[in-house]
Structures are given as structure tokens and as C-alpha cells.
Design a protein around this motif. Structure first.
Motif, PDB file in Angstrom:
ATOM      1  N   GLN A  25       0.823  -1.208   0.000  1.00 32.10           N
ATOM      2  CA  GLN A  25       0.000   0.000   0.000  1.00 32.10           C
ATOM      3  C   GLN A  25       0.857   1.258   0.000  1.00 32.10           C
ATOM      4  O   GLN A  25       0.596   2.206  -0.746  1.00 32.10           O
ATOM      5  N   VAL A  26       1.893   1.276   0.839  1.00 29.72           N
ATOM      6  CA  VAL A  26       2.791   2.435   0.899  1.00 29.72           C
ATOM      7  C   VAL A  26       3.524   2.603  -0.427  1.00 29.72           C
ATOM      8  O   VAL A  26       3.635   3.722  -0.955  1.00 29.72           O
ATOM      9  N   TYR A  27       4.020   1.489  -0.962  1.00 32.48           N
ATOM     10  CA  TYR A  27       4.749   1.548  -2.234  1.00 32.48           C
ATOM     11  C   TYR A  27       3.855   2.069  -3.349  1.00 32.48           C
ATOM     12  O   TYR A  27       4.264   2.935  -4.136  1.00 32.48           O
ATOM     13  N   GLU A  28       2.637   1.554  -3.433  1.00 37.13           N
ATOM     14  CA  GLU A  28       1.710   1.985  -4.475  1.00 37.13           C
ATOM     15  C   GLU A  28       1.324   3.446  -4.303  1.00 37.13           C
ATOM     16  O   GLU A  28       1.185   4.180  -5.279  1.00 37.13           O
ATOM     17  N   GLY A  29       1.145   3.885  -3.044  1.00 33.91           N
ATOM     18  CA  GLY A  29       0.823   5.284  -2.781  1.00 33.91           C
ATOM     19  C   GLY A  29       1.921   6.207  -3.261  1.00 33.91           C
ATOM     20  O   GLY A  29       1.654   7.232  -3.903  1.00 33.91           O
ATOM     21  N   ASP A  30       3.165   5.842  -2.971  1.00 33.10           N
ATOM     22  CA  ASP A  30       4.309   6.649  -3.416  1.00 33.10           C
ATOM     23  C   ASP A  30       4.413   6.646  -4.941  1.00 33.10           C
ATOM     24  O   ASP A  30       4.711   7.681  -5.554  1.00 33.10           O
ATOM     25  N   PHE A  31       4.169   5.487  -5.532  1.00 29.75           N
ATOM     26  CA  PHE A  31       4.252   5.376  -6.991  1.00 29.75           C
ATOM     27  C   PHE A  31       3.213   6.264  -7.661  1.00 29.75           C
ATOM     28  O   PHE A  31       3.522   6.990  -8.609  1.00 29.75           O
ATOM     29  N   VAL A  32       1.967   6.206  -7.159  1.00 34.55           N
ATOM     30  CA  VAL A  32       0.889   7.005  -7.749  1.00 34.55           C
ATOM     31  C   VAL A  32       1.168   8.494  -7.559  1.00 34.55           C
ATOM     32  O   VAL A  32       0.953   9.304  -8.463  1.00 34.55           O
ATOM     33  N   HIS A  33       1.652   8.872  -6.357  1.00 34.91           N
ATOM     34  CA  HIS A  33       1.959  10.283  -6.095  1.00 34.91           C
ATOM     35  C   HIS A  33       3.007  10.804  -7.084  1.00 34.91           C
ATOM     36  O   HIS A  33       2.858  11.904  -7.651  1.00 34.91           O
ATOM     37  N   GLU A  34       4.051  10.014  -7.312  1.00 37.41           N
ATOM     38  CA  GLU A  34       5.097  10.426  -8.245  1.00 37.41           C
ATOM     39  C   GLU A  34       4.562  10.475  -9.671  1.00 37.41           C
ATOM     40  O   GLU A  34       4.871  11.409 -10.434  1.00 37.41           O
ATOM     41  N   ASP A  35       3.761   9.484 -10.033  1.00 29.42           N
ATOM     42  CA  ASP A  35       3.211   9.431 -11.382  1.00 29.42           C
ATOM     43  C   ASP A  35       2.279  10.618 -11.637  1.00 29.42           C
ATOM     44  O   ASP A  35       2.351  11.262 -12.694  1.00 29.42           O
ATOM     45  N   VAL A  36       1.411  10.916 -10.664  1.00 29.31           N
ATOM     46  CA  VAL A  36       0.488  12.046 -10.785  1.00 29.31           C
ATOM     47  C   VAL A  36       1.260  13.363 -10.854  1.00 29.31           C
ATOM     48  O   VAL A  36       0.936  14.252 -11.643  1.00 29.31           O
ATOM     49  N   SER A  37       2.292  13.481 -10.026  1.00 26.40           N
ATOM     50  CA  SER A  37       3.105  14.704 -10.013  1.00 26.40           C
ATOM     51  C   SER A  37       3.774  14.935 -11.367  1.00 26.40           C
ATOM     52  O   SER A  37       3.763  16.055 -11.898  1.00 26.40           O
ATOM     53  N   ASN A  38       4.362  13.873 -11.916  1.00 29.09           N
ATOM     54  CA  ASN A  38       5.033  13.991 -13.215  1.00 29.09           C
ATOM     55  C   ASN A  38       4.044  14.350 -14.320  1.00 29.09           C
ATOM     56  O   ASN A  38       4.353  15.153 -15.218  1.00 29.09           O
ATOM     57  N   ARG A  39       2.858  13.756 -14.235  1.00 21.80           N
ATOM     58  CA  ARG A  39       1.835  14.050 -15.245  1.00 21.80           C
ATOM     59  C   ARG A  39       1.381  15.503 -15.165  1.00 21.80           C
ATOM     60  O   ARG A  39       1.273  16.195 -16.183  1.00 21.80           O
ATOM     61  N   ALA A  40       1.126  15.981 -13.945  1.00 19.22           N
ATOM     62  CA  ALA A  40       0.704  17.366 -13.759  1.00 19.22           C
ATOM     63  C   ALA A  40       1.796  18.331 -14.215  1.00 19.22           C
ATOM     64  O   ALA A  40       1.508  19.363 -14.843  1.00 19.22           O
ATOM     65  N   GLN A  41       3.052  18.000 -13.916  1.00 20.30           N
ATOM     66  CA  GLN A  41       4.152  18.877 -14.310  1.00 20.30           C
ATOM     67  C   GLN A  41       4.273  18.951 -15.830  1.00 20.30           C
ATOM     68  O   GLN A  41       4.528  20.026 -16.397  1.00 20.30           O
ATOM     69  N   ALA A  42       4.087  17.814 -16.498  1.00 22.92           N
ATOM     70  CA  ALA A  42       4.170  17.790 -17.963  1.00 22.92           C
ATOM     71  C   ALA A  42       3.070  18.663 -18.583  1.00 22.92           C
ATOM     72  O   ALA A  42       3.314  19.362 -19.578  1.00 22.92           O
ATOM     73  N   ILE A  43       1.887  18.642 -17.991  1.00 25.08           N
ATOM     74  CA  ILE A  43       0.779  19.453 -18.506  1.00 25.08           C
ATOM     75  C   ILE A  43       1.068  20.937 -18.295  1.00 25.08           C
ATOM     76  O   ILE A  43       0.827  21.767 -19.191  1.00 25.08           O
ATOM     77  N   SER A  44       1.577  21.284 -17.118  1.00 25.74           N
ATOM     78  CA  SER A  44       1.922  22.690 -16.856  1.00 25.74           C
ATOM     79  C   SER A  44       2.979  23.191 -17.835  1.00 25.74           C
ATOM     80  O   SER A  44       2.906  24.321 -18.339  1.00 25.74           O
ATOM     81  N   ARG A  45       3.961  22.374 -18.126  1.00 25.70           N
ATOM     82  CA  ARG A  45       5.003  22.757 -19.079  1.00 25.70           C
ATOM     83  C   ARG A  45       4.424  22.946 -20.478  1.00 25.70           C
ATOM     84  O   ARG A  45       4.828  23.865 -21.207  1.00 25.70           O
ATOM     85  N   LEU A  46       3.484  22.060 -20.839  1.00 23.51           N
ATOM     86  CA  LEU A  46       2.838  22.172 -22.141  1.00 23.51           C
ATOM     87  C   LEU A  46       2.099  23.507 -22.265  1.00 23.51           C
ATOM     88  O   LEU A  46       2.223  24.211 -23.275  1.00 23.51           O
TER      89      LEU A  46
END
Length: 227
Positions: free
Chosen positions: A10-31
């Protein structure tokens, strides 16, 4: 032990999703920040009604296309130029985490804004090397939690399937092995081997005993023996 493993997953998946969501949001902001038309609109002072309308329209087009909760574009004073709720336009951005973006920094933060707690990706917007504002893309933590739970469900389903297949394979193998061994259990096989070993030992002893009784003793040759 199982609970510890589940907690770790659960902790591993939570960290993975947080990082994935963060990277996705950052890519959209850059776009968004890299759009030259947006940069031109924001560089005009004062901002024209046509420019403000274009900023809101472009922001919403990207938000709907990427399925994020919000994309907010704001000027160098923190005043919103776009928002999913048009009534929020013209008001100061919420969250108290925008100061770094107004200094030209790019970063991820977690803060509470108009749509609740969210993971927020800030990117400054420049026009000909001069900062004209910034953009923040947000995905709510509730949505991130939902994504984590969905991944957990899939992972646990996969683990359960592996255990089920393994359990069935063991049953099938055990049945085939038992059939090969004429239906005997391991304890019965061990007992039979022990008994057979004992019979072989006793048979060898009896054979040696009979040989010893049947063989005549050797005699010494006499003095008259021509040999």
C-alpha cells in the motif's frame, strides 16, 4: 506477516501514484506554459478582453483533454486568469504555495485550494525572457487515492490468482504422484522401504550362515603327500 506485506504494498503503491500524478501534472503545466499564443496574450498590458477569453478557453481545452481537476493560469500578482469555475477568475490564487512560481521556479506542492487538497505542479510562463505569469495544474489527493486503491485491487487480484494457480498445481501434482506410487502416502512408502531393507539384511545373513555350514574345513597336506 501478510498484513505487513499488504501495508508495504500500500505504501509503495501510494508513493508510486503520487510520483506518477506529479510527473503528469508537471508535464501538462510545461505544455501550457510553452504555448506561444498564450505567452503573447499574457505579455500585453493591460490584458485585453480577447486575451482573457482566449486564456480561459485554452486552459479549459487542455484540462478537459487531459482529465485533470484544474489548470489555473495567473499573472505576476497571483491573480487568476483562468479557472474551471469562471466566477473565480480575477481573484487571487488559493493555496499559499504560489510564491516560488512568481519567482520563476518550477516545483510540485500539496496544498488546499478552491477544489480541496491537491497535488499541484507549478511552471512559470515567460515571453521573450521576461516572466509574465505562471500556471498550476492540479489533481486532487482524493483522485490520487482512488488511483492507488484501483492499483491495489488489481495487484491483489493478480497475487490471489498466482496463489490459486499454485495451489491447484500442487493438488494436481500430488494426485499424480500418489497415483504413480500406487496410492500410498509418504509414511507408508517409508515404512515399506524400511521393511524391505530389513528383509534384505536378514536374507543376506541367512545366506552367509548356510555357506559357512556347507563349506568343509581346509586340511593340511601330510608328509607323504606327493605335492
Amino acid at each position: 506477516m501478510l498484513l505487513v506485506i499488504l501495508k508495504f504494498i500500500q505504501v509503495y503503491e501510494g508513493d508510486f501514484v503520487h510520483e506518477d500524478v506529479s510527473n503528469r501534472a508537471q508535464a501538462i503545466s510545461r505544455l501550457v506554459a510553452s504555448n506561444s499564443k498564450l505567452q503573447d496574450w499574457m505579455a500585453r498590458s493591460p490584458l485585453t478582453p480577447e486575451g482573457l477569453e482566449g486564456i480561459q478557453r485554452y486552459s479549459e481545452q487542455v484540462r478537459l483533454a487531459t482529465s485533470v481537476e484544474f489548470i489555473v493560469i495567473f499573472d505576476n500578482h497571483g491573480k487568476r486568469l483562468s479557472h474551471p469555475n469562471p466566477s473565480k477568475i480575477g481573484l487571487h490564487i488559493q493555496g499559499a504555495d504560489e510564491s516560488g512560481a512568481l519567482r520563476g521556479e518550477e516545483y510540485i506542492s500539496v496544498s488546499i485550494g478552491a477544489l480541496g487538497e491537491s497535488i499541484r505542479a507549478f511552471t512559470p510562463i515567460f515571453h521573450d525572457g521576461r516572466q509574465v505569469g505562471a500556471v498550476v495544474t492540479g489533481i486532487t489527493t482524493a483522485n490520487a487515492k482512488t488511483l492507488t486503491e484501483a492499483r491495489m485491487t488489481k495487484m491483489l487480484g493478480g497475487i490471489s490468482l498466482v496463489f490459486l494457480v499454485g495451489f491447484l498445481a500442487i493438488i494436481i501434482f500430488s494426485r499424480k504422484l500418489k497415483k504413480t506410487l500406487l496410492g500410498m502416502e509418504p509414511e507408508e512408502i517409508a515404512l515399506q522401504n524400511h521393511q524391505q531393507h530389513g528383509l534384505k539384511v536378514r536374507a543376506r545373513r541367512r545366506a552367509r550362515h548356510r555357506c559357512c555350514r556347507a563349506a568343509p574345513g581346509r586340511q593340511r597336506p601330510s608328509a607323504q603327500d606327493p605335492r
